[in-house]
Design a protein around this motif. Structure first.
Motif, PDB file in Angstrom:
ATOM      1  N   SER A  37     -24.214  75.176 -18.730  1.00 35.34           N
ATOM      2  CA  SER A  37     -25.596  75.015 -19.188  1.00 35.34           C
ATOM      3  C   SER A  37     -25.745  74.962 -20.695  1.00 35.34           C
ATOM      4  CB  SER A  37     -26.444  76.184 -18.661  1.00 35.34           C
ATOM      5  OG  SER A  37     -26.128  77.391 -19.345  1.00 35.34           O
ATOM      6  N   ALA A  38     -24.611  74.966 -21.416  1.00 33.60           N
ATOM      7  CA  ALA A  38     -24.650  75.033 -22.886  1.00 33.60           C
ATOM      8  C   ALA A  38     -25.480  76.243 -23.316  1.00 33.60           C
ATOM      9  CB  ALA A  38     -25.197  73.743 -23.494  1.00 33.60           C
ATOM     10  N   TRP A  39     -25.161  77.384 -22.698  1.00 31.30           N
ATOM     11  CA  TRP A  39     -25.836  78.640 -22.996  1.00 31.30           C
ATOM     12  C   TRP A  39     -27.342  78.564 -22.722  1.00 31.30           C
ATOM     13  CZ3 TRP A  39     -22.817  82.835 -23.922  1.00 31.30           C
ATOM     14  CH2 TRP A  39     -21.486  82.584 -24.295  1.00 31.30           C
ATOM     15  N   GLY A  40     -27.687  77.846 -21.647  1.00 32.76           N
ATOM     16  CA  GLY A  40     -29.082  77.769 -21.229  1.00 32.76           C
ATOM     17  C   GLY A  40     -29.911  76.725 -21.947  1.00 32.76           C
ATOM     18  N   THR A  41     -29.264  75.896 -22.775  1.00 32.69           N
ATOM     19  CA  THR A  41     -30.023  74.931 -23.583  1.00 32.69           C
ATOM     20  C   THR A  41     -29.897  73.490 -23.088  1.00 32.69           C
ATOM     21  OG1 THR A  41     -28.187  74.502 -25.130  1.00 32.69           O
ATOM     22  CG2 THR A  41     -29.646  76.384 -25.609  1.00 32.69           C
ATOM     23  N   SER A  42     -29.106  73.254 -22.057  1.00 36.39           N
ATOM     24  CA  SER A  42     -28.902  71.874 -21.597  1.00 36.39           C
ATOM     25  C   SER A  42     -30.178  71.293 -21.004  1.00 36.39           C
ATOM     26  CB  SER A  42     -27.791  71.828 -20.542  1.00 36.39           C
ATOM     27  OG  SER A  42     -28.237  72.398 -19.321  1.00 36.39           O
ATOM     28  N   GLY A  43     -30.257  69.977 -21.009  1.00 32.10           N
ATOM     29  CA  GLY A  43     -31.417  69.298 -20.432  1.00 32.10           C
ATOM     30  C   GLY A  43     -31.566  69.619 -18.955  1.00 32.10           C
ATOM     31  N   LEU A  44     -30.442  69.705 -18.242  1.00 31.29           N
ATOM     32  CA  LEU A  44     -30.465  69.995 -16.812  1.00 31.29           C
ATOM     33  C   LEU A  44     -31.007  71.394 -16.546  1.00 31.29           C
ATOM     34  CD1 LEU A  44     -29.768  69.269 -13.889  1.00 31.29           C
ATOM     35  CD2 LEU A  44     -27.433  70.036 -14.323  1.00 31.29           C
ATOM     36  N   THR A  45     -30.607  72.353 -17.380  1.00 29.05           N
ATOM     37  CA  THR A  45     -31.091  73.724 -17.203  1.00 29.05           C
ATOM     38  C   THR A  45     -32.573  73.817 -17.518  1.00 29.05           C
ATOM     39  OG1 THR A  45     -28.920  74.625 -17.771  1.00 29.05           O
ATOM     40  CG2 THR A  45     -30.781  76.120 -17.917  1.00 29.05           C
ATOM     41  N   LYS A  46     -33.004  73.169 -18.575  1.00 25.53           N
ATOM     42  CA  LYS A  46     -34.422  73.206 -18.946  1.00 25.53           C
ATOM     43  C   LYS A  46     -35.292  72.458 -17.941  1.00 25.53           C
ATOM     44  CE  LYS A  46     -33.768  73.748 -23.938  1.00 25.53           C
ATOM     45  NZ  LYS A  46     -33.993  73.149 -25.274  1.00 25.53           N
ATOM     46  N   LYS A  47     -34.759  71.367 -17.424  1.00 21.79           N
ATOM     47  CA  LYS A  47     -35.545  70.528 -16.506  1.00 21.79           C
ATOM     48  C   LYS A  47     -35.507  71.047 -15.075  1.00 21.79           C
ATOM     49  CE  LYS A  47     -36.084  65.686 -15.120  1.00 21.79           C
ATOM     50  NZ  LYS A  47     -35.554  64.299 -15.298  1.00 21.79           N
ATOM     51  N   GLY A  48     -34.347  71.539 -14.624  1.00 24.30           N
ATOM     52  CA  GLY A  48     -34.210  71.927 -13.221  1.00 24.30           C
ATOM     53  C   GLY A  48     -33.700  73.331 -12.986  1.00 24.30           C
ATOM     54  N   ASN A  49     -33.615  74.178 -14.036  1.00 24.08           N
ATOM     55  CA  ASN A  49     -33.079  75.543 -13.895  1.00 24.08           C
ATOM     56  C   ASN A  49     -31.693  75.553 -13.263  1.00 24.08           C
ATOM     57  OD1 ASN A  49     -35.240  77.259 -14.911  1.00 24.08           O
ATOM     58  ND2 ASN A  49     -36.445  76.565 -13.154  1.00 24.08           N
ATOM     59  N   ASN A  50     -30.944  74.451 -13.438  1.00 21.32           N
ATOM     60  CA  ASN A  50     -29.609  74.316 -12.864  1.00 21.32           C
ATOM     61  C   ASN A  50     -28.588  74.753 -13.904  1.00 21.32           C
ATOM     62  OD1 ASN A  50     -27.111  73.375 -11.832  1.00 21.32           O
ATOM     63  ND2 ASN A  50     -28.128  71.740 -10.707  1.00 21.32           N
ATOM     64  N   LEU A  51     -27.977  75.917 -13.670  1.00 21.13           N
ATOM     65  CA  LEU A  51     -27.033  76.475 -14.625  1.00 21.13           C
ATOM     66  C   LEU A  51     -25.615  75.960 -14.451  1.00 21.13           C
ATOM     67  CD1 LEU A  51     -28.220  80.185 -14.378  1.00 21.13           C
ATOM     68  CD2 LEU A  51     -28.370  78.786 -16.444  1.00 21.13           C
ATOM     69  N   PHE A  52     -25.263  75.513 -13.244  1.00 25.38           N
ATOM     70  CA  PHE A  52     -23.869  75.237 -12.934  1.00 25.38           C
ATOM     71  C   PHE A  52     -23.558  73.768 -12.672  1.00 25.38           C
ATOM     72  CE2 PHE A  52     -24.879  79.561 -11.702  1.00 25.38           C
ATOM     73  CZ  PHE A  52     -23.896  80.273 -12.371  1.00 25.38           C
ATOM     74  N   GLY A  53     -24.519  72.910 -12.850  1.00 28.15           N
ATOM     75  CA  GLY A  53     -24.256  71.483 -12.663  1.00 28.15           C
ATOM     76  C   GLY A  53     -23.979  71.111 -11.219  1.00 28.15           C
ATOM     77  N   ILE A  54     -24.530  71.867 -10.252  1.00 28.84           N
ATOM     78  CA  ILE A  54     -24.329  71.541  -8.844  1.00 28.84           C
ATOM     79  C   ILE A  54     -25.176  70.332  -8.479  1.00 28.84           C
ATOM     80  CG2 ILE A  54     -24.526  72.360  -6.470  1.00 28.84           C
ATOM     81  CD1 ILE A  54     -24.068  75.178  -7.476  1.00 28.84           C
ATOM     82  N   MET A  65     -29.615  63.143 -14.133  1.00 27.14           N
ATOM     83  CA  MET A  65     -29.225  63.403 -15.513  1.00 27.14           C
ATOM     84  C   MET A  65     -27.892  62.723 -15.807  1.00 27.14           C
ATOM     85  SD  MET A  65     -31.604  65.503 -16.733  1.00 27.14           S
ATOM     86  CE  MET A  65     -30.811  66.240 -18.171  1.00 27.14           C
ATOM     87  N   PRO A  66     -27.669  62.334 -17.065  1.00 30.04           N
ATOM     88  CA  PRO A  66     -26.353  61.805 -17.434  1.00 30.04           C
ATOM     89  C   PRO A  66     -25.329  62.934 -17.490  1.00 30.04           C
ATOM     90  CG  PRO A  66     -27.745  62.009 -19.370  1.00 30.04           C
ATOM     91  CD  PRO A  66     -28.622  62.308 -18.187  1.00 30.04           C
ATOM     92  N   THR A  67     -24.119  62.651 -17.087  1.00 28.10           N
ATOM     93  CA  THR A  67     -23.073  63.667 -17.101  1.00 28.10           C
ATOM     94  C   THR A  67     -21.736  63.028 -17.428  1.00 28.10           C
ATOM     95  OG1 THR A  67     -22.035  65.428 -15.811  1.00 28.10           O
ATOM     96  CG2 THR A  67     -22.593  63.408 -14.634  1.00 28.10           C
ATOM     97  N   THR A  68     -20.771  63.856 -17.804  1.00 27.80           N
ATOM     98  CA  THR A  68     -19.426  63.375 -18.119  1.00 27.80           C
ATOM     99  C   THR A  68     -18.491  63.696 -16.966  1.00 27.80           C
ATOM    100  OG1 THR A  68     -19.766  63.719 -20.491  1.00 27.80           O
ATOM    101  CG2 THR A  68     -17.490  63.519 -19.720  1.00 27.80           C
ATOM    102  N   GLU A  69     -17.845  62.703 -16.430  1.00 30.30           N
ATOM    103  CA  GLU A  69     -16.822  62.878 -15.408  1.00 30.30           C
ATOM    104  C   GLU A  69     -15.482  62.442 -15.991  1.00 30.30           C
ATOM    105  OE1 GLU A  69     -17.274  64.279 -12.657  1.00 30.30           O
ATOM    106  OE2 GLU A  69     -19.413  64.134 -12.177  1.00 30.30           O
ATOM    107  N   TYR A  70     -14.398  62.993 -15.444  1.00 32.37           N
ATOM    108  CA  TYR A  70     -13.069  62.640 -15.918  1.00 32.37           C
ATOM    109  C   TYR A  70     -12.329  61.855 -14.839  1.00 32.37           C
ATOM    110  CZ  TYR A  70     -13.669  65.673 -19.951  1.00 32.37           C
ATOM    111  OH  TYR A  70     -14.125  66.236 -21.126  1.00 32.37           O
ATOM    112  N   VAL A  71     -11.935  60.649 -15.176  1.00 27.26           N
ATOM    113  CA  VAL A  71     -11.181  59.787 -14.275  1.00 27.26           C
ATOM    114  C   VAL A  71      -9.819  59.525 -14.900  1.00 27.26           C
ATOM    115  CG1 VAL A  71     -11.090  57.560 -13.097  1.00 27.26           C
ATOM    116  CG2 VAL A  71     -13.296  58.706 -13.420  1.00 27.26           C
ATOM    117  N   ASN A  72      -8.761  59.965 -14.200  1.00 25.89           N
ATOM    118  CA  ASN A  72      -7.401  59.854 -14.748  1.00 25.89           C
ATOM    119  C   ASN A  72      -7.282  60.524 -16.110  1.00 25.89           C
ATOM    120  OD1 ASN A  72      -6.501  58.343 -12.496  1.00 25.89           O
ATOM    121  ND2 ASN A  72      -7.292  56.455 -13.405  1.00 25.89           N
ATOM    122  N   GLY A  73      -8.018  61.654 -16.245  1.00 18.38           N
ATOM    123  CA  GLY A  73      -7.944  62.413 -17.484  1.00 18.38           C
ATOM    124  C   GLY A  73      -8.802  61.890 -18.603  1.00 18.38           C
TER     125      GLY A  73
END
Length: 240
Positions: A37-54, A65-73
């Protein structure tokens, strides 16, 4: 008190309460909440109270929301639907449920996270595929170390950290649930085995069917009207 310390204290209340019953290290829950949640400051946490990115749909719906995924590192940016909650408590409870119950295709997916110390839990949750970031465990451990989150890994009423607690034996009932468990066994709702295991859909069906039968007998007074009441109930249950 810094904003990060205030965040830790707020999350620690929930994490310590969860750990008492689940043996999921509080240090892991706090570190994950901080990182995700970037210490509670992320857009997802502020918008949806989602702390863990589920991802998916939560009690308050979902938000894209936009997010970063890792494909082949390698990191790539994608849009994804995340669960929305009414408050942080719901988010933490959902996270705990995920670790305890795993996913539909693997109920033991996060089993090795339970009953271990925070550092081990961080490595095990990465190994289980919780996140695609190859440095996920290292980032969690860095937060644990910097803020000494291990101090929260204490079972309430005791003095030993969770790392000294053995992994839960699913065949032993927890003291806080013992009376209810015995009552359920006596009345035929459960067979008495595996009190600490996750409940299956089959077991849920048996419990609800038993309750349904008992309810019908109660309102029918064990009279000749029982069969008629069951037919009427079946009709109600099949109606859209």
């Amino acid at each position: 008190m810094s904003s990060k310390q205030a965040f830790i204290q707020k999350i620690a209340i929930f994490a310590a309460a969860d750990m008492k019953n689940t043996f999921i290290p509080a240090s892991l829950i706090i570190a994950q909440a901080a990182l995700e949640s970037a210490w509670g400051t992320s857009g997802l946490t502020k918008k949806g109270n989602n702390l863990f990115g589920i991802k998916g749909r939560g009690p308050a719906g979902s938000c894209t929301m936009p997010t970063t995924e890792y494909v082949n590192g390698k990191p790539i940016k994608v849009d994804a639907a995340f669960r929305a909650y009414n408050n942080w408590g719901e988010s933490i409870a959902d996270h705990t449920k995920l670790i305890l119950n795993g996913v539909s295709w693997d109920r033991n997916k996060y089993k090795k996270v339970i009953g271990v110390d925070g550092k081990t839990a961080a490595r095990e949750i990465q190994e289980a595929g919780y996140a695609t970031d190859p440095k996920y465990a290292d980032k969690l451990i860095a937060i644990m170390d910097e803020y000494n989150l291990y101090q929260y890994d204490i079972v309430k009423g005791g003095s030993e950290p969770v790392k000294e607690t053995k992994e839960r034996d699913i065949n032993v009932v927890s003291p806080w649930a013992a009376a209810a468990w015995e009552e359920m066994k006596k009345n035929g709702y459960v067979d008495g085995s595996r009190p600490g295991a996750a409940i299956t859909r089959e077991e849920t069906a048996v419990i609800f069917n038993r309750m349904r039968k008992n309810f019908l007998q109660l309102i029918a007074g064990n009279s000749e009207h029982l069969a008629d009441l069951e037919k009427r109930l079946q009709k109600i249950e099949t109606e859209k």
